[in-house]
Scaffold this motif. Structure first.
Motif, PDB file in Angstrom:
ATOM      1  N   ILE A   1       0.838  -1.203   0.000  1.00 46.14           N
ATOM      2  CA  ILE A   1       0.000   0.000   0.000  1.00 46.14           C
ATOM      3  C   ILE A   1       0.874   1.255   0.000  1.00 46.14           C
ATOM      4  O   ILE A   1       0.615   2.212  -0.742  1.00 46.14           O
ATOM      5  CB  ILE A   1      -0.974  -0.014   1.202  1.00 46.14           C
ATOM      6  CG1 ILE A   1      -2.012  -1.104   1.005  1.00 46.14           C
ATOM      7  CG2 ILE A   1      -1.639   1.351   1.378  1.00 46.14           C
ATOM      8  CD1 ILE A   1      -2.875  -1.359   2.228  1.00 46.14           C
ATOM      9  N   ASN A   2       1.918   1.258   0.810  1.00 43.30           N
ATOM     10  CA  ASN A   2       2.831   2.411   0.846  1.00 43.30           C
ATOM     11  C   ASN A   2       3.513   2.621  -0.505  1.00 43.30           C
ATOM     12  O   ASN A   2       3.701   3.759  -0.945  1.00 43.30           O
ATOM     13  CB  ASN A   2       3.869   2.241   1.947  1.00 43.30           C
ATOM     14  CG  ASN A   2       3.292   2.464   3.327  1.00 43.30           C
ATOM     15  OD1 ASN A   2       2.237   3.082   3.475  1.00 43.30           O
ATOM     16  ND2 ASN A   2       3.961   1.939   4.351  1.00 43.30           N
ATOM     17  N   ALA A   3       3.895   1.535  -1.162  1.00 49.87           N
ATOM     18  CA  ALA A   3       4.527   1.644  -2.481  1.00 49.87           C
ATOM     19  C   ALA A   3       3.542   2.235  -3.484  1.00 49.87           C
ATOM     20  O   ALA A   3       3.897   3.106  -4.293  1.00 49.87           O
ATOM     21  CB  ALA A   3       5.021   0.283  -2.941  1.00 49.87           C
ATOM     22  N   TYR A   4       2.297   1.779  -3.447  1.00 48.62           N
ATOM     23  CA  TYR A   4       1.293   2.307  -4.360  1.00 48.62           C
ATOM     24  C   TYR A   4       1.053   3.795  -4.105  1.00 48.62           C
ATOM     25  O   TYR A   4       0.976   4.597  -5.053  1.00 48.62           O
ATOM     26  CB  TYR A   4      -0.029   1.540  -4.215  1.00 48.62           C
ATOM     27  CG  TYR A   4      -1.132   2.151  -5.025  1.00 48.62           C
ATOM     28  CD1 TYR A   4      -1.204   1.953  -6.398  1.00 48.62           C
ATOM     29  CD2 TYR A   4      -2.091   2.975  -4.428  1.00 48.62           C
ATOM     30  CE1 TYR A   4      -2.199   2.536  -7.154  1.00 48.62           C
ATOM     31  CE2 TYR A   4      -3.085   3.565  -5.178  1.00 48.62           C
ATOM     32  CZ  TYR A   4      -3.148   3.346  -6.540  1.00 48.62           C
ATOM     33  OH  TYR A   4      -4.121   3.935  -7.280  1.00 48.62           O
ATOM     34  N   VAL A   5       0.957   4.178  -2.858  1.00 49.46           N
ATOM     35  CA  VAL A   5       0.738   5.588  -2.514  1.00 49.46           C
ATOM     36  C   VAL A   5       1.929   6.422  -2.975  1.00 49.46           C
ATOM     37  O   VAL A   5       1.755   7.525  -3.522  1.00 49.46           O
ATOM     38  CB  VAL A   5       0.498   5.741  -0.990  1.00 49.46           C
ATOM     39  CG1 VAL A   5       0.541   7.202  -0.572  1.00 49.46           C
ATOM     40  CG2 VAL A   5      -0.822   5.107  -0.594  1.00 49.46           C
ATOM     41  N   TRP A   6       3.149   5.918  -2.807  1.00 46.67           N
ATOM     42  CA  TRP A   6       4.342   6.656  -3.229  1.00 46.67           C
ATOM     43  C   TRP A   6       4.353   6.833  -4.750  1.00 46.67           C
ATOM     44  O   TRP A   6       4.601   7.928  -5.254  1.00 46.67           O
ATOM     45  CB  TRP A   6       5.601   5.923  -2.770  1.00 46.67           C
ATOM     46  CG  TRP A   6       6.857   6.640  -3.158  1.00 46.67           C
ATOM     47  CD1 TRP A   6       7.447   7.667  -2.507  1.00 46.67           C
ATOM     48  CD2 TRP A   6       7.655   6.387  -4.329  1.00 46.67           C
ATOM     49  NE1 TRP A   6       8.570   8.074  -3.183  1.00 46.67           N
ATOM     50  CE2 TRP A   6       8.719   7.307  -4.304  1.00 46.67           C
ATOM     51  CE3 TRP A   6       7.574   5.478  -5.377  1.00 46.67           C
ATOM     52  CZ2 TRP A   6       9.686   7.342  -5.304  1.00 46.67           C
ATOM     53  CZ3 TRP A   6       8.538   5.515  -6.369  1.00 46.67           C
ATOM     54  CH2 TRP A   6       9.578   6.440  -6.315  1.00 46.67           C
ATOM     55  N   VAL A   7       4.070   5.746  -5.484  1.00 44.64           N
ATOM     56  CA  VAL A   7       4.056   5.829  -6.952  1.00 44.64           C
ATOM     57  C   VAL A   7       2.969   6.795  -7.414  1.00 44.64           C
ATOM     58  O   VAL A   7       3.180   7.595  -8.329  1.00 44.64           O
ATOM     59  CB  VAL A   7       3.863   4.424  -7.573  1.00 44.64           C
ATOM     60  CG1 VAL A   7       3.534   4.508  -9.052  1.00 44.64           C
ATOM     61  CG2 VAL A   7       5.106   3.577  -7.361  1.00 44.64           C
TER      62      VAL A   7
END
Length: 74
Positions: free
Chosen positions: A10-16
């Motif tokens: 989820i954090n990776a998706y939010v960052w991207v």
């Protein structure tokens, strides 16, 4: 999937998503300008090849005395 893995995904998706929102429009403009420049360069090079071919044909015709040499315009 564990809770830590899910949190990381989820954090990776939010960052991207944040990066795309921040830099996306600028990258799109840069890519468009790059494409325009590459196309213009390709067209210029094609025109140069045609011009060179025509100049060589003219010189060859003059050497064979089939056409008079043209005078350059000032």
């Amino acid at each position: 999937m564990t809770a830590d893995q899910l949190d990381t995904a989820i954090n990776a998706y939010v960052w991207v998503d944040a990066q795309a929102a921040l830099y996306g429009p600028g990258l799109a403009v840069a890519a468009g300008l790059w494409g325009i420049c590459r196309t213009a360069r390709a067209l210029r090079r094609a025109a140069d090849r045609v011009r060179l071919y025509l100049d060589l044909q003219h010189i060859e015709d003059h050497a064979n005395q089939t056409t008079p040499i043209r005078e350059e315009k000032p």
